[in-house]
Every structure is written in structure tokens, then in C-alpha cells.
Design a protein around this motif. Structure first.
Motif, PDB file in Angstrom:
ATOM      1  N   LEU A 118      35.990  14.042 -19.818  1.00 56.81           N
ATOM      2  CA  LEU A 118      34.831  14.690 -20.429  1.00 56.81           C
ATOM      3  C   LEU A 118      33.558  14.424 -19.621  1.00 56.81           C
ATOM      4  N   GLY A 119      33.442  13.219 -19.094  1.00 59.37           N
ATOM      5  CA  GLY A 119      32.289  12.896 -18.254  1.00 59.37           C
ATOM      6  C   GLY A 119      32.257  13.753 -17.005  1.00 59.37           C
ATOM      7  N   ILE A 120      33.427  13.954 -16.417  1.00 64.31           N
ATOM      8  CA  ILE A 120      33.522  14.812 -15.228  1.00 64.31           C
ATOM      9  C   ILE A 120      33.153  16.243 -15.581  1.00 64.31           C
ATOM     10  N   GLN A 121      33.674  16.729 -16.697  1.00 64.64           N
ATOM     11  CA  GLN A 121      33.384  18.105 -17.107  1.00 64.64           C
ATOM     12  C   GLN A 121      31.905  18.309 -17.392  1.00 64.64           C
ATOM     13  N   HIS A 178      43.557  20.062 -27.162  1.00 63.49           N
ATOM     14  CA  HIS A 178      43.813  19.836 -25.741  1.00 63.49           C
ATOM     15  C   HIS A 178      43.383  18.430 -25.330  1.00 63.49           C
ATOM     16  N   LEU A 179      42.273  17.977 -25.884  1.00 64.83           N
ATOM     17  CA  LEU A 179      41.821  16.613 -25.605  1.00 64.83           C
ATOM     18  C   LEU A 179      42.792  15.600 -26.193  1.00 64.83           C
ATOM     19  N   ALA A 235      42.582  23.007  -8.419  1.00 64.36           N
ATOM     20  CA  ALA A 235      43.012  22.932  -9.816  1.00 64.36           C
ATOM     21  C   ALA A 235      44.518  23.114  -9.930  1.00 64.36           C
ATOM     22  N   SER A 236      45.085  24.038  -9.154  1.00 65.80           N
ATOM     23  CA  SER A 236      46.532  24.282  -9.181  1.00 65.80           C
ATOM     24  C   SER A 236      47.297  23.063  -8.689  1.00 65.80           C
ATOM     25  N   LEU A 237      46.796  22.441  -7.628  1.00 64.69           N
ATOM     26  CA  LEU A 237      47.442  21.238  -7.107  1.00 64.69           C
ATOM     27  C   LEU A 237      47.390  20.103  -8.126  1.00 64.69           C
ATOM     28  N   ALA A 238      46.248  19.974  -8.808  1.00 67.26           N
ATOM     29  CA  ALA A 238      46.108  18.924  -9.821  1.00 67.26           C
ATOM     30  C   ALA A 238      47.080  19.145 -10.976  1.00 67.26           C
ATOM     31  N   VAL A 239      47.190  20.395 -11.430  1.00 65.39           N
ATOM     32  CA  VAL A 239      48.120  20.713 -12.524  1.00 65.39           C
ATOM     33  C   VAL A 239      49.563  20.505 -12.075  1.00 65.39           C
ATOM     34  N   SER A 284      47.187  19.552 -19.115  1.00 60.85           N
ATOM     35  CA  SER A 284      47.087  20.427 -17.949  1.00 60.85           C
ATOM     36  C   SER A 284      45.849  21.320 -18.042  1.00 60.85           C
ATOM     37  N   ILE A 285      45.527  21.794 -19.236  1.00 60.46           N
ATOM     38  CA  ILE A 285      44.335  22.629 -19.417  1.00 60.46           C
ATOM     39  C   ILE A 285      43.070  21.840 -19.121  1.00 60.46           C
ATOM     40  N   GLU A 286      42.965  20.634 -19.668  1.00 63.45           N
ATOM     41  CA  GLU A 286      41.766  19.824 -19.443  1.00 63.45           C
ATOM     42  C   GLU A 286      41.650  19.411 -17.984  1.00 63.45           C
ATOM     43  N   THR A 287      42.772  19.150 -17.338  1.00 66.52           N
ATOM     44  CA  THR A 287      42.769  18.801 -15.913  1.00 66.52           C
ATOM     45  C   THR A 287      42.304  19.979 -15.077  1.00 66.52           C
ATOM     46  N   ALA A 288      42.812  21.168 -15.398  1.00 68.75           N
ATOM     47  CA  ALA A 288      42.409  22.366 -14.662  1.00 68.75           C
ATOM     48  C   ALA A 288      40.922  22.650 -14.839  1.00 68.75           C
TER      49      ALA A 288
END
Length: 268
Positions: free
Chosen positions: A134-137, A93-94, A226-230, A252-256
Motif C-alpha cells: 500500500l505504501g508503494i501504491q 484483494h488486500l 508487472a507481467s514479470l512480477a505476476v 497478483s492484482i495488488e502486485t500488478a
């Protein structure tokens, strides 16, 4: 197209094949591949994606629990949890996130962008995007881990983030090219399933937020953002590439996941 897909009789073994495809594609768990990969198998795989991801979510939740039990710094535990998720998905995913970022930043020429994504090597924009996401997560997760029942919330968030595929692969979303994973899964998820997934995601996150001491509506807000971002990412990729690719699924998975964690970490 949607009517044709829904009217087709499902081949025998489509559920078993779909589960095998979901586990084999989304996790590092060794599993015998599906005996056949067709639209029915792909539909089942995408719908089952959040459930198959429990094979990643449970170990990640255990790591979060053990880290808290050992009184490790929350930032360190957050790194370990994110690392567990990355290992559990073989980093695919990354990799998809990096390739999508490179494709979007490469050129407005569709073919050139797709060729850059197809190469598989990571460019400067892809590397920067992975570091930022990754920093955000990690930083958001470090705050989430300070909450009561954090390991449960972590597991639920990971599974819910995979529901992004229900939107990215919804009926009407085309494939960017005829080959590859994107061509197999593009447009296979009925819109009713995507809408149902949104409702289920809201319910799950809201219910999980309550024992943490955070307001229930914060869970609903997390799913909405998250839905809007995806949706924004998918729309951008369709506009630039002409559709989705397998890389876009990972992005999309990492963004969500990042979006859900950011809102969950916020102290309203």
C-alpha cells in the motif's frame, strides 16, 4: 485439458453468468449471482475481469479528478484513490495479498501453508506486506497524480492490473486444493487470450502515457515489469502450494497494480 475445455459447447447464459461472477467477485457492486458456476462461467469471469473492474476504476478516476480540482495535496488524493479501490473491491484483494504472504512465509510444508491461508486471520508477514505494498501504491500514485491527464491514467492502470488474472489463471496453472475459488478458475484462461491481453495492455498503457508527457515506451515497460512480477509470484505459489488459490488472485492484482504505478511514476 485445454483442448477439452475449448471443444466443450458453452452452456446457455455463460456470458451473463461470467459477467455476474466477475462483478460479484471483483467489486462491491451488488449484483445477482450467476445461475451456475462451471468452467465456462469461470473462464468468462476471468476474461471479463478488467472490464468489470471499470466499476471501480471510474470512481477512482473521479476521485483523482476532484482531488486535483480542489488542489488537495497529491499524497492525500493518492490515499483517497487507493481507499476507493480498496472499498470498491471490499478489501478482498488486500486480504488475499496478506494471506498469500503469510502462507509463503509460514513453512515449507505445503499443507501447513495452505491451512494458515485458509484461517483468514492476518499474521505479521501478511500485515507487513500489505503495509509495504500500500505504501508503494500510494507514494507512486502521488507522483502519477502530478501528471496531465492523471485521472485517465489512473483508471486505465486499475483496469489493466486486473489482467493479471489472465496470467494467473492461464491454462496449465493448477489449483492448490480441490475446493474454493482457486479450484474453479485455475487453468481456465486460454494462453492465446493471456498473450492477447498482454498486447492489449501494452497498447492501452502506451496510448494513455502519451498525453501525460511521458514517453510511450514507459507504458510498455510498466506492463512488462508487472507481467514479470505476476509471473514470478504465480510461479512461486505453484511451487510452494502446488497451485493457486483465491488468495493468490488478490495478491497478483495488488502486485500488478503496484508494479504499474511504480514504473508510471518514474521520471525517465
Amino acid at each position: 485439458m485445454e483442448d477439452d475445455l475449448m471443444e466443450e459447447s458453452e452452456p446457455k447464459g455463460w456470458l451473463k453468468n461470467g459477467l455476474a461472477m466477475a462483478v460479484g467477485t471483483l467489486t462491491a457492486v451488488p449484483v445477482r449471482g450467476p445461475s451456475t458456476i462451471d468452467r465456462s462461467t469461470a473462464r468468462a469471469a476471468m476474461v471479463l475481469a478488467p472490464f468489470a473492474s471499470a466499476l471501480i476504476a471510474v470512481p477512482a478516476g473521479i476521485v483523482a479528478y476532484l482531488g486535483g480540482l480542489a488542489h488537495l495535496p497529491s499524497l492525500l488524493v493518492a490515499f483517497l484513490v487507493v481507499g476507493t479501490v480498496a472499498l470498491g473491491s471490499r478489501g478482498l484483494h488486500l486480504d488475499g495479498l496478506a494471506d498469500t504472504a503469510d502462507g509463503l512465509s509460514a513453512s515449507y510444508d505445503r499443507e501447513r501453508a495452505l491451512e494458515i491461508m485458509r484461517r483468514g486471520d492476518t499474521g505479521p508477514m501478511g500485515a507487513a506486506t500489505v503495509v509495504i505494498v500500500l505504501g508503494i501504491q500510494v507514494s507512486s500514485l502521488a507522483a502519477v497524480l502530478l501528471l496531465p491527464w492523471a485521472p485517465v491514467l489512473v483508471g486505465v492502470v486499475i483496469c489493466v492490473s486486473r489482467m493479471a488474472l489472465w496470467f494467473t489463471c492461464a491454462v496449465g496453472v493448477p489449483a492448490a486444493r480441490p475446493g474454493g475459488l482457486g479450484a474453479v478458475v485455475a487453468g481456465v484462461v486460454p494462453k492465446a487470450v493471456a498473450a492477447f491481453g498482454f498486447v492489449v495492455a501494452v497498447g492501452l498503457i502506451c496510448a494513455t502515457m502519451i498525453p501525460t508527457g511521458r514517453p510511450w515506451w514507459q507504458g510498455a515497460l510498466a506492463v512488462v515489469i508487472a507481467s514479470l512480477a505476476v509471473a514470478a509470484l504465480t510461479g512461486r505459489c505453484v511451487k510452494r502450494f502446488g497451485g493457486i488459490t483465491g488468495d493468490v488472485l488478490g495478491a497478483s492484482i495488488e502486485t500488478a497494480l503496484a508494479s504499474l504505478l511504480v514504473v508510471a511514476a518514474a521520471g525517465f
